[in-house]
Design a protein around this motif. Sequence first.
Motif, PDB file in Angstrom:
ATOM      1  N   ALA A   1       0.971  -1.242   0.075  1.00 46.96           N
ATOM      2  CA  ALA A   1      -0.205  -0.016   0.150  1.00 46.96           C
ATOM      3  C   ALA A   1       0.905   1.437  -0.122  1.00 46.96           C
ATOM      4  N   ASP A   2       0.415   2.204  -0.636  1.00 47.64           N
ATOM      5  CA  ASP A   2       1.114   3.422  -0.885  1.00 47.64           C
ATOM      6  C   ASP A   2       0.637   4.518   0.388  1.00 47.64           C
TER       7      ASP A   2
ATOM      8  N   MET B   1       3.961   3.183 -13.210  1.00 46.90           N
ATOM      9  CA  MET B   1       3.263   3.810 -12.084  1.00 46.90           C
ATOM     10  C   MET B   1       3.191   5.279 -12.178  1.00 46.90           C
ATOM     11  N   GLY B   2       3.344   5.822 -13.114  1.00 41.81           N
ATOM     12  CA  GLY B   2       3.639   7.387 -13.279  1.00 41.81           C
ATOM     13  C   GLY B   2       2.230   7.964 -13.095  1.00 41.81           C
ATOM     14  N   HIS B   3       1.073   7.476 -13.173  1.00 36.55           N
ATOM     15  CA  HIS B   3      -0.240   7.911 -12.915  1.00 36.55           C
ATOM     16  C   HIS B   3      -0.927   7.499 -11.928  1.00 36.55           C
ATOM     17  N   GLN B   4      -0.291   6.813 -10.810  1.00 37.57           N
ATOM     18  CA  GLN B   4      -0.678   6.030  -9.785  1.00 37.57           C
ATOM     19  C   GLN B   4      -1.766   6.689  -8.863  1.00 37.57           C
TER      20      GLN B   4
ATOM     21  N   VAL C   1      -2.778   2.506 -13.003  1.00 37.24           N
ATOM     22  CA  VAL C   1      -1.625   1.962 -13.083  1.00 37.24           C
ATOM     23  C   VAL C   1      -1.799   1.085 -14.492  1.00 37.24           C
ATOM     24  N   ILE C   2      -0.537   0.986 -15.193  1.00 33.55           N
ATOM     25  CA  ILE C   2      -0.953  -0.117 -16.141  1.00 33.55           C
ATOM     26  C   ILE C   2       0.158  -1.014 -16.158  1.00 33.55           C
ATOM     27  N   GLU C   3      -0.320  -2.323 -16.525  1.00 37.35           N
ATOM     28  CA  GLU C   3       0.491  -3.509 -16.292  1.00 37.35           C
ATOM     29  C   GLU C   3       0.922  -4.053 -17.849  1.00 37.35           C
ATOM     30  N   ALA C   4       2.057  -4.574 -17.942  1.00 40.94           N
ATOM     31  CA  ALA C   4       2.404  -4.836 -19.163  1.00 40.94           C
ATOM     32  C   ALA C   4       3.381  -6.142 -19.095  1.00 40.94           C
ATOM     33  N   THR C   5       3.023  -7.318 -20.000  1.00 41.25           N
ATOM     34  CA  THR C   5       1.951  -7.205 -20.952  1.00 41.25           C
ATOM     35  C   THR C   5       1.186  -8.485 -20.698  1.00 41.25           C
TER      36      THR C   5
ATOM     37  N   SER D   1      -4.347   1.777  -4.582  1.00 42.09           N
ATOM     38  CA  SER D   1      -4.182   1.968  -5.905  1.00 42.09           C
ATOM     39  C   SER D   1      -3.392   1.112  -6.618  1.00 42.09           C
ATOM     40  N   VAL D   2      -2.983  -0.008  -6.027  1.00 43.81           N
ATOM     41  CA  VAL D   2      -2.293  -0.871  -6.609  1.00 43.81           C
ATOM     42  C   VAL D   2      -2.855  -2.546  -6.250  1.00 43.81           C
ATOM     43  N   ASN D   3      -2.137  -3.439  -6.761  1.00 42.07           N
ATOM     44  CA  ASN D   3      -2.833  -4.775  -6.727  1.00 42.07           C
ATOM     45  C   ASN D   3      -3.046  -4.969  -5.145  1.00 42.07           C
ATOM     46  N   PRO D   4      -4.266  -5.827  -4.763  1.00 42.29           N
ATOM     47  CA  PRO D   4      -4.473  -5.875  -3.460  1.00 42.29           C
ATOM     48  C   PRO D   4      -3.836  -7.231  -2.720  1.00 42.29           C
ATOM     49  N   SER D   5      -3.548  -8.174  -3.303  1.00 38.73           N
ATOM     50  CA  SER D   5      -3.494  -9.450  -2.808  1.00 38.73           C
ATOM     51  C   SER D   5      -2.251  -9.652  -1.627  1.00 38.73           C
ATOM     52  N   LEU D   6      -1.106  -8.734  -1.870  1.00 38.19           N
ATOM     53  CA  LEU D   6      -0.250  -8.681  -0.706  1.00 38.19           C
ATOM     54  C   LEU D   6      -0.647  -8.101   0.546  1.00 38.19           C
ATOM     55  N   THR D   7      -1.352  -6.776   0.399  1.00 35.73           N
ATOM     56  CA  THR D   7      -1.967  -6.230   1.601  1.00 35.73           C
ATOM     57  C   THR D   7      -2.912  -7.209   2.265  1.00 35.73           C
ATOM     58  N   ILE D   8      -3.731  -7.971   1.402  1.00 35.83           N
ATOM     59  CA  ILE D   8      -4.743  -8.715   2.136  1.00 35.83           C
ATOM     60  C   ILE D   8      -4.143  -9.606   2.936  1.00 35.83           C
ATOM     61  N   MET D   9      -2.697 -10.215   2.384  1.00 37.88           N
ATOM     62  CA  MET D   9      -2.348 -11.176   3.373  1.00 37.88           C
ATOM     63  C   MET D   9      -1.566 -10.731   4.458  1.00 37.88           C
ATOM     64  N   ALA D  10      -0.922  -9.514   4.122  1.00 37.20           N
ATOM     65  CA  ALA D  10      -0.460  -8.791   5.277  1.00 37.20           C
ATOM     66  C   ALA D  10      -1.343  -8.441   6.466  1.00 37.20           C
TER      67      ALA D  10
END
Length: 481
Positions: free
Chosen positions: A94-95, A299-302, A310-314, A454-463
Amino acid sequence: MSERFDVVVVGSGAGGGVVAGDLADRGRSVLMLELGPHRTAADFTRWEAKAAHDLWWPIRFALIDGGAGGAVALIAGRCVGGSTTINTKVALRADEKDYAKWHEASGLVGASGSPFGPDDLDPHYERVERRLGVRERTDWRKSVRTVEPAFRALGAPLEAVHSYTDANCMSCGSCLQGCPTNAGKSTMNTYIHDAWAAGRLEVRANAYVDNVVVEDGEATGVEYVDEEGTRRRVDAGVVVAAAGTLNTPQLLLRSALPDSPSSRLVGRNLGFHPARLVYGLFDEPQDNHMVYPITAHAMGHQHDENGGFVIEATTIQDPIGFATTLEDQNGPIYGDALVEALRAFRRWVGLLVMVNDDNNGSVQLDASGVESYSAAFTPPEQERIDGALDFTRDVLREAGASTVRWTGLLTTHVQGTCRMGSDPGRSVVDADAQSWDVKRLYVGDGSVVPRTLSVNPSLTIMALADRLAAHIDADPHAYLS
């Protein structure tokens, strides 16, 4: 006669899997109940339709403004390991601005009495990251290299992601069908299986939990229907509802919680982190179906003030998903145009764009117990959604794509239907994730997140789940004594 455990955990995904496995490792007697089947890497093959049947929830939809604005497709795992079995394993914390939104939404404060922040969650992030073996992915394939200069040219350079995958990842692209090499570190193969194989954790799959048993203001167990169709009751010192952001509120609504300002918020404040795939067609084969999705992100537009996405590639969907969701400015593509798009499957490059939203959705149950989901996007949210699509299309055109197509809105990142907070008038559970209304009842999944990350939540949910497991094991209320 009812069985009894120290803890019964409903659900096995990013929340439930961590809580159950960690408490079992700490020596507690734990029963984990999972609605879906127990499948392992031996069952995972890249058979798209079969995996969708075996491992996914049937696609559900949140109607936008009653359907007038379309719908958001809701994608989730339904198996041991939950959505961690079929996700792309991106590991982001999380930011600071996410934490600020949490405090604003629910008054959430940490152990120091200050607004909840990194000091409260970083130790748990660290524990989870060590267990998952989080690593940086710099192994960018051709499809990433194709678009990377365009991201730089438009001022949002790609960065390598961190992910919970190990060196057994063959970049085969079959993450959404379950990892066939066990390189993807789901809760199943990191938290659940060690404890289950050693007999420390009881796992019952294909179990439908109907309700939490509430007696004299306390949760005393659950009632569920097993895979043979037999109704059973299990008693426990603590019940952890971790059935997922869409299903935990339904479980609580079926459980006759006392009427209160807190319980009236169950199912409210649903956040989507709405996403869509945007595809560019190139002259040369890109083989975007044979990559690890995701190895890079922009992450420039986070932050909201920078665009809020946020854009993820590819990445690209497999053929059925690709064919059934492709659209342009006129709507869904069909007929000859769709046939030509599919014939060019190897030449498409996909970008996944995810947008910050403000938790204006909801989960409802009618009098017959039938669920429904609603979404509503305010003008600022819609501006972010539109701006994210426009920028991503610009990237693909800058990279040399001759044609650009996209999908409708979808999500795998629902959050927030049982908010955690320090104000019972604005949250469903307290700062320890215990129900304000029912003692011994905790919530341990993405539904506790007060505002969409603002980011993928799985790591935060695990924490957060790691933090909850430590709290339950410390047993400050003597629930397990």
